[in-house]
Design an enzyme around this catalytic site. Structure first.
Site, short mmCIF file in Angstrom:
data_model
loop_
_atom_site.label_atom_id
_atom_site.label_comp_id
_atom_site.label_asym_id
_atom_site.label_seq_id
_atom_site.Cartn_x
_atom_site.Cartn_y
_atom_site.Cartn_z
N ARG A 15 14.94 -4.70 -4.24
CA ARG A 15 14.50 -5.93 -4.88
C ARG A 15 15.38 -6.23 -6.11
O ARG A 15 16.15 -5.39 -6.56
CB ARG A 15 13.03 -5.81 -5.31
CG ARG A 15 12.05 -5.77 -4.16
CD ARG A 15 10.63 -5.46 -4.63
NE ARG A 15 10.49 -4.07 -5.04
CZ ARG A 15 9.36 -3.53 -5.51
NH1 ARG A 15 8.28 -4.30 -5.64
NH2 ARG A 15 9.31 -2.27 -5.85
N LYS A 75 11.48 -2.48 -11.13
CA LYS A 75 10.91 -1.15 -11.33
C LYS A 75 11.10 -0.68 -12.77
O LYS A 75 11.90 -1.22 -13.54
CB LYS A 75 11.56 -0.14 -10.37
CG LYS A 75 11.21 -0.37 -8.92
CD LYS A 75 9.71 -0.39 -8.67
CE LYS A 75 9.06 0.95 -8.89
NZ LYS A 75 7.58 0.90 -8.67
N TYR A 94 7.77 -3.97 -14.16
CA TYR A 94 6.70 -3.00 -13.89
C TYR A 94 7.01 -1.72 -14.66
O TYR A 94 8.16 -1.27 -14.69
CB TYR A 94 6.61 -2.67 -12.40
CG TYR A 94 6.06 -3.78 -11.53
CD1 TYR A 94 4.75 -4.20 -11.67
CD2 TYR A 94 6.85 -4.38 -10.56
CE1 TYR A 94 4.24 -5.22 -10.88
CE2 TYR A 94 6.35 -5.40 -9.76
CZ TYR A 94 5.04 -5.82 -9.93
OH TYR A 94 4.55 -6.82 -9.14
N HIS A 96 4.09 1.10 -15.19
CA HIS A 96 3.24 2.18 -14.67
C HIS A 96 3.36 3.44 -15.54
O HIS A 96 3.75 4.52 -15.10
CB HIS A 96 3.61 2.51 -13.22
CG HIS A 96 3.48 1.35 -12.28
ND1 HIS A 96 2.26 0.80 -11.94
CD2 HIS A 96 4.41 0.63 -11.61
CE1 HIS A 96 2.45 -0.21 -11.11
NE2 HIS A 96 3.73 -0.33 -10.90
N GLU A 118 2.17 -5.15 -14.50
CA GLU A 118 0.91 -4.72 -13.88
C GLU A 118 -0.31 -4.82 -14.79
O GLU A 118 -1.44 -4.64 -14.32
CB GLU A 118 1.03 -3.28 -13.34
CG GLU A 118 1.07 -2.18 -14.38
CD GLU A 118 2.46 -1.90 -14.91
OE1 GLU A 118 2.62 -0.88 -15.62
OE2 GLU A 118 3.40 -2.67 -14.60
N ASP A 270 2.06 4.71 -7.49
CA ASP A 270 2.72 4.28 -8.73
C ASP A 270 1.90 4.64 -9.96
O ASP A 270 2.46 4.83 -11.05
CB ASP A 270 2.93 2.76 -8.71
CG ASP A 270 4.29 2.37 -8.14
OD1 ASP A 270 5.20 3.21 -8.20
OD2 ASP A 270 4.43 1.25 -7.64
#
Length: 373
Positions: A15, A75, A94, A96, A118, A270
């Site tokens: 991505r 990511k 993101y 996490h 998120e 994740d």
């Protein structure tokens, strides 16, 4: 503002943080878009697509990180990228953080401001920047689970829809949210016998009203879990607590209840995973076996369908991206309390209570971070 988009470097992550459609939107608002050469190729976007959209190409990731005021990724930053972040720089991606103390420490040390997709919320209590990837991962889960069930991959050798005279696979989905609902829909569409477990009675009523007899649902209790694990050919973990580490709902001892060769797909990996035996894997080496049970725990499942995922994510992030660029992160967060909920790190301080609780670190409120910045 200079908006920078480096190429993703996490293994098998195809991505990209910005689509060519985002570039003219940003340029029209007076911003410069700097994209690392080759960043979009995995999702089917060429360098020429970005140039035609008004973006500028950078030869290296170093140039992107050095010049950009805001870094937009997919990511969490990898170790080499964390070293490139600097004091006052804005990171929008993101993160996490709850199961990742090393990344959290490095982000705090960098002095950057980090807003996590998120944990951005909406007026309905949803997670609008997580939802599109949850939809993708949920719909992928039965697909990869069916592959894991194939005998050549160590599975039970059960076909999802069965055939005349042979029953379908039994699929249990733990969690009736966005991931779980999409997983249940696809698994049922493949002909499987599907049951969704959840502890929210309103959510169970919603699933019953909307989906009727496509799949069953049950209130999640220890007894129901044990009963369904014993019957299951596939179990999909789809439980999320925003920002926090995923609860461990299936212990290693519980695996003894399951049929040899049954498949586990942990979409919550994740956030640390909701099975005690889960550990993150990659698309290159996605499955492993514990006590006869096959585990699929790829930490970036949507990366397997990079074009669909990139476009879906870009559609969701663009309004927030423009607000951050147009107003600056402080004003944008002051104007939008839901964007403010995405603030996880600022100037060496943790600003998300759930992450702090998971890692045993002190956290200030995001409101105080905006006020003091």
């Amino acid at each position: 503002m200079i908006i920078g988009c480096p190429k993703e470097i996490k293994p098998q992550e195809y991505r990209v943080g910005l689509t060519p459609n985002a570039a003219p939107e940003a340029v029209a608002h007076g911003h410069q878009v700097l994209v690392e050469a080759g960043a979009g190729l995995g999702a089917g976007f060429t360098d020429a697509d970005y140039v035609a959209a008004g973006a500028t190409l950078a030869d290296t990731a170093d140039a992107v990180f050095a010049e950009a005021d805001m870094i937009v990724k997919v990511k969490e930053p990898q170790a080499v990228e964390l070293k490139k972040l600097r004091d006052g720089q804005l990171l929008f991606t993101y993160l996490h953080l709850a199961p990742d103390p090393d990344q959290t420490r490095d982000l705090l040390d960098s002095g950057c401001t980090a807003i996590a997709y998120e944990t951005v919320t909406d007026a309905q209590g949803g997670l609008p920047l997580l939802a599109p990837m949850s939809e993708v991962a949920g719909r992928l889960a039965p697909q990869v689970g069916a592959w894991t069930l194939q005998k050549a991959n160590g599975g039970r050798g059960v076909l999802m829809g069965g055939v005349p005279g042979v029953g379908p696979a039994k699929v249990v989905v733990i969690g009736g949210g966005v991931v779980g609902t999409n997983a249940a829909r696809v698994a049922a569409g493949m002909g499987a016998d599907v049951t969704v477990l959840d502890r929210s009675l309103p959510r169970l009523r919603y699933l019953d009203d909307v989906f009727g007899q496509q799949f069953r649902n049950r209130y999640s209790s220890a007894g129901a879990m044990a009963e369904l694990l014993a019957e299951a050919d596939m179990v999909v973990g789809a439980v999320l607590i925003p920002g926090a580490e995923a609860p461990k709902l299936v212990s290693r001892a519980d695996l003894a209840l399951m049929k040899p060769g049954a498949a586990i797909v942990d979409v919550a990996i994740d956030q640390g995973g909701c099975f005690e035996t889960s550990r993150a894997t990659t698309h290159q080496d996605p499955i492993y076996e514990v006590d006869g049970i096959m585990h699929y725990c790829v930490a970036n499942m949507p990366g397997a369908v990079a074009r669909t995922s990139t476009i879906a994510l870009g559609n969701a992030t663009m309004p927030f991206l423009l607000a951050l660029a147009n107003k600056g992160w402080q004003r944008a967060c002051q104007d939008d309390p839901h964007l403010l909920n995405g603030l996880n790190v600022n100037a060496g301080q943790l600003t998300n209570a759930a992450v702090g609780a998971a890692l045993g670190l002190d956290a200030i409120t995001p409101q105080s971070a905006v006020g003091s910045a």
